[in-house]
Write an enzyme that holds these catalytic residues in place. Sequence first.
Site, PDB file in Angstrom:
ATOM      1  N   GLY A   1       0.416 -57.206  -2.897  1.00 47.07           N
ATOM      2  CA  GLY A   1      -0.699 -57.933  -3.192  1.00 47.07           C
ATOM      3  C   GLY A   1      -1.785 -57.800  -2.474  1.00 47.07           C
ATOM      4  O   GLY A   1      -1.487 -57.175  -1.175  1.00 47.07           O
ATOM      5  N   GLU A   2      -2.977 -58.375  -2.584  1.00 43.61           N
ATOM      6  CA  GLU A   2      -4.240 -58.256  -1.873  1.00 43.61           C
ATOM      7  C   GLU A   2      -4.407 -59.926  -1.532  1.00 43.61           C
ATOM      8  O   GLU A   2      -4.668 -60.659  -2.268  1.00 43.61           O
ATOM      9  CB  GLU A   2      -5.244 -57.667  -2.644  1.00 43.61           C
ATOM     10  CG  GLU A   2      -6.717 -58.123  -2.118  1.00 43.61           C
ATOM     11  CD  GLU A   2      -6.797 -57.747  -0.728  1.00 43.61           C
ATOM     12  OE1 GLU A   2      -6.346 -56.445  -0.204  1.00 43.61           O
ATOM     13  OE2 GLU A   2      -7.207 -58.416   0.281  1.00 43.61           O
TER      14      GLU A   2
ATOM     15  N   CYS B   1      -5.115 -48.793  -5.971  1.00 43.85           N
ATOM     16  CA  CYS B   1      -5.282 -47.956  -4.768  1.00 43.85           C
ATOM     17  C   CYS B   1      -4.438 -46.847  -5.385  1.00 43.85           C
ATOM     18  O   CYS B   1      -3.177 -46.941  -5.676  1.00 43.85           O
ATOM     19  CB  CYS B   1      -4.572 -48.372  -3.660  1.00 43.85           C
ATOM     20  SG  CYS B   1      -5.599 -49.594  -2.621  1.00 43.85           S
TER      21      CYS B   1
ATOM     22  N   CYS C   1       7.397 -58.777   7.042  1.00 41.31           N
ATOM     23  CA  CYS C   1       6.293 -58.467   6.167  1.00 41.31           C
ATOM     24  C   CYS C   1       6.208 -59.209   4.799  1.00 41.31           C
ATOM     25  O   CYS C   1       7.335 -59.108   3.965  1.00 41.31           O
ATOM     26  CB  CYS C   1       6.345 -56.821   6.059  1.00 41.31           C
ATOM     27  SG  CYS C   1       5.203 -56.094   4.924  1.00 41.31           S
TER      28      CYS C   1
ATOM     29  N   CYS D   1       5.502 -50.303   0.307  1.00 40.16           N
ATOM     30  CA  CYS D   1       5.107 -51.386  -0.534  1.00 40.16           C
ATOM     31  C   CYS D   1       5.262 -51.151  -1.883  1.00 40.16           C
ATOM     32  O   CYS D   1       4.661 -50.108  -2.305  1.00 40.16           O
ATOM     33  CB  CYS D   1       3.502 -51.434  -0.069  1.00 40.16           C
ATOM     34  SG  CYS D   1       2.519 -52.463  -1.008  1.00 40.16           S
TER      35      CYS D   1
ATOM     36  N   SER E   1      -3.570 -58.054   6.033  1.00 39.02           N
ATOM     37  CA  SER E   1      -4.326 -56.820   5.887  1.00 39.02           C
ATOM     38  C   SER E   1      -4.863 -56.784   4.377  1.00 39.02           C
ATOM     39  O   SER E   1      -4.465 -57.313   3.434  1.00 39.02           O
ATOM     40  CB  SER E   1      -2.992 -55.821   5.774  1.00 39.02           C
ATOM     41  OG  SER E   1      -3.545 -54.610   5.558  1.00 39.02           O
TER      42      SER E   1
ATOM     43  N   SER F   1      -7.547 -52.023   5.495  1.00 40.35           N
ATOM     44  CA  SER F   1      -6.872 -50.598   5.208  1.00 40.35           C
ATOM     45  C   SER F   1      -8.240 -49.742   4.947  1.00 40.35           C
ATOM     46  O   SER F   1      -8.878 -50.024   3.799  1.00 40.35           O
ATOM     47  CB  SER F   1      -6.346 -50.663   3.985  1.00 40.35           C
ATOM     48  OG  SER F   1      -5.212 -51.596   4.277  1.00 40.35           O
ATOM     49  N   LEU F   2      -8.629 -48.828   5.997  1.00 43.90           N
ATOM     50  CA  LEU F   2      -9.590 -47.841   5.698  1.00 43.90           C
ATOM     51  C   LEU F   2      -9.457 -46.843   4.879  1.00 43.90           C
ATOM     52  O   LEU F   2      -9.838 -46.194   4.102  1.00 43.90           O
ATOM     53  CB  LEU F   2      -9.932 -47.450   7.248  1.00 43.90           C
ATOM     54  CG  LEU F   2     -11.365 -46.685   7.485  1.00 43.90           C
ATOM     55  CD1 LEU F   2     -12.515 -47.488   7.244  1.00 43.90           C
ATOM     56  CD2 LEU F   2     -11.434 -46.278   9.051  1.00 43.90           C
TER      57      LEU F   2
ATOM     58  N   CYS G   1      -0.682 -46.254  -3.843  1.00 41.69           N
ATOM     59  CA  CYS G   1       0.187 -47.244  -3.625  1.00 41.69           C
ATOM     60  C   CYS G   1       1.120 -47.627  -4.727  1.00 41.69           C
ATOM     61  O   CYS G   1       0.953 -47.681  -5.961  1.00 41.69           O
ATOM     62  CB  CYS G   1      -0.848 -48.519  -3.272  1.00 41.69           C
ATOM     63  SG  CYS G   1       0.036 -50.135  -3.182  1.00 41.69           S
TER      64      CYS G   1
ATOM     65  N   CYS H   1      -0.115 -56.202  -8.181  1.00 41.09           N
ATOM     66  CA  CYS H   1      -1.494 -56.200  -7.555  1.00 41.09           C
ATOM     67  C   CYS H   1      -2.590 -55.671  -8.481  1.00 41.09           C
ATOM     68  O   CYS H   1      -2.251 -54.748  -9.244  1.00 41.09           O
ATOM     69  CB  CYS H   1      -1.536 -55.192  -6.224  1.00 41.09           C
ATOM     70  SG  CYS H   1      -2.934 -55.391  -5.334  1.00 41.09           S
TER      71      CYS H   1
ATOM     72  N   GLU I   1       8.570 -58.257  -2.828  1.00 42.81           N
ATOM     73  CA  GLU I   1       9.073 -57.645  -1.870  1.00 42.81           C
ATOM     74  C   GLU I   1       8.785 -58.237  -0.619  1.00 42.81           C
ATOM     75  O   GLU I   1       7.576 -58.708  -0.415  1.00 42.81           O
ATOM     76  CB  GLU I   1       9.009 -56.162  -1.879  1.00 42.81           C
ATOM     77  CG  GLU I   1       9.426 -55.801  -3.002  1.00 42.81           C
ATOM     78  CD  GLU I   1       9.099 -54.177  -3.413  1.00 42.81           C
ATOM     79  OE1 GLU I   1       8.860 -53.563  -2.169  1.00 42.81           O
ATOM     80  OE2 GLU I   1       8.867 -53.749  -4.530  1.00 42.81           O
TER      81      GLU I   1
HETATM   82  N1  SAH Z   1      -3.528 -55.120  -0.131  1.00 39.11           N
HETATM   83  C1  SAH Z   1      -3.404 -55.151   1.423  1.00 39.11           C
HETATM   84  C2  SAH Z   1      -2.053 -55.433   1.741  1.00 39.11           C
HETATM   85  C3  SAH Z   1      -0.842 -54.686   1.431  1.00 39.11           C
HETATM   86  S1  SAH Z   1      -0.967 -52.872   1.479  1.00 39.11           S
HETATM   87  C4  SAH Z   1      -3.999 -53.897   2.046  1.00 39.11           C
HETATM   88  O1  SAH Z   1      -4.391 -52.911   1.163  1.00 39.11           O
HETATM   89  O2  SAH Z   1      -4.163 -53.893   3.284  1.00 39.11           O
HETATM   90  C5  SAH Z   1      -0.265 -52.756   3.278  1.00 39.11           C
HETATM   91  C6  SAH Z   1      -0.746 -51.352   3.923  1.00 39.11           C
HETATM   92  O3  SAH Z   1       0.161 -50.614   3.423  1.00 39.11           O
HETATM   93  C7  SAH Z   1      -2.158 -50.834   3.788  1.00 39.11           C
HETATM   94  O4  SAH Z   1      -2.713 -50.368   4.741  1.00 39.11           O
HETATM   95  C8  SAH Z   1      -1.910 -49.761   2.852  1.00 39.11           C
HETATM   96  O5  SAH Z   1      -2.762 -48.823   2.620  1.00 39.11           O
HETATM   97  C9  SAH Z   1      -0.366 -49.436   3.039  1.00 39.11           C
HETATM   98  N2  SAH Z   1       0.326 -48.660   2.262  1.00 39.11           N
HETATM   99  C10 SAH Z   1       0.410 -48.829   0.675  1.00 39.11           C
HETATM  100  N3  SAH Z   1       1.347 -47.802   0.281  1.00 39.11           N
HETATM  101  C11 SAH Z   1       1.587 -47.167   1.157  1.00 39.11           C
HETATM  102  C12 SAH Z   1       2.648 -45.987   1.364  1.00 39.11           C
HETATM  103  N4  SAH Z   1       3.086 -45.303   0.128  1.00 39.11           N
HETATM  104  N5  SAH Z   1       2.762 -45.213   2.519  1.00 39.11           N
HETATM  105  C13 SAH Z   1       2.198 -45.766   3.525  1.00 39.11           C
HETATM  106  N6  SAH Z   1       1.396 -46.941   3.551  1.00 39.11           N
HETATM  107  C14 SAH Z   1       1.040 -47.614   2.668  1.00 39.11           C
END
Ligand code: SAH
Length: 367
Positions: A175-176, A129, A118, A349, A207, A230-231, A132, A125, A105
């Site tokens: 993905g990461e 998480c 984006c 995502c 990110s 991503s904290l 996600c 991935c 995507e």
């Molecule tokens: N793997 C990387 C990049 C992809 S996710 C990472 O974790 O940063 C990009 C951002 O989208 C991250 O900050 C993640 O926490 C956030 N994210 C993922 N799913 C989400 C959702 N359903 N709603 C809001 N933010 C989301």
Amino acid sequence: MLIFTVIGLSMAGIPVENLLGLTCEELEELTVAHHQPRYRGRQLYRAIYARRQTDFAALTDLDKSFRQRLSTNYRVQYPSIERRFESRDGAVRYLLALEDDQTVEAVSMPEEDRTTLCLSSQAGCAVDCHFCFTALLGLKRNLTAGEIVGQVLAILADRQLPAQSRLNIVFMGMGEPLLNFASVMKSVKLLSDSGGMAIPWRRIALSTVGIVPGIKKLASEAKRPKLAISLNASTEEQRTALMPVNRKYPLRDLLAACRVYPLRPGERLTFEYVMIDGFNDSPEDARRVAKLLGGLRAKVNLIPYNPGPEMPYHSPLPKRVLAFQKVLTERQLPAFIRVSRGQDVRAACGQLSLAGLDVQNHPAPTT
Ligand code: SAH
């Protein structure tokens, strides 16, 4: 010549090798292998990345026999647009098919004076998480640099955006990125090269979930994209409940890597904080976040959770988000609320690839 022709074609007579993703030097070597002067490689490079041409026949600055040889042996092919969803807010979400039929995507988000794209760095991935949607797919495979750059080119062509368009690139799709380090960095070099796509480094952000060795590796690169982390939580326990990767790379180690990360003048680290209703959105959480990030040159992007039926999580109340932001800004930590765009097209995502898949729900996190 005959050897090239025979090797270069698939059974269906389509040239096998896609040139997308090759650097200027690699294209120079390719032209030299075809007994052409090196500068022809640079012409080819500019045609592919600066002029965004895909048809060798149109490259009239190259001599005809070389053009023909290119057409016989190679192609320049972007990921194909499988589905396109246009949101009421102007964001367009793409489901792109790669050559092995994996899908990724990418999203185009037009703003006043520029467009943010984006991108995905992997199909699926491997990082689990719990909130996600991409995580539910598991890792299919890493993308190549060509497939990453191809996402940009495919969208620019579809949107008919001119070559000089002002773009922001964010690796925040599937993905990461730090688990596909080499291809992501190669793609960033291609995206930013002034002789090619010419997107400034400071306009490219990556990110990460917080892969500590990847952050250290990035720190040692001479040129690097901006870093976002991503904290998503304010304590070790809370983060582990949401992001099991926190067991391997705990907050303590992650923040230690951030403290020694070399920032350019005026640059800040961005911390993303996905706010989930009743889980990590309290004023106490905000106070703890301010404390954790104390002393860092940082800013926080607050992202209200983008929900979907596969997950037991919900968006926080807007007043909770505002109260959270206030606590941070009162503590001299710049904090911005990032309204999720494209909500009507399931823009979180991984949501598009999940549509139609039978996936299991994750249990709600407990701390
Ligand atoms: N793997 C990387 C990049 C992809 S996710 C990472 O974790 O940063 C990009 C951002 O989208 C991250 O900050 C993640 O926490 C956030 N994210 C993922 N799913 C989400 C959702 N359903 N709603 C809001 N933010 C989301």
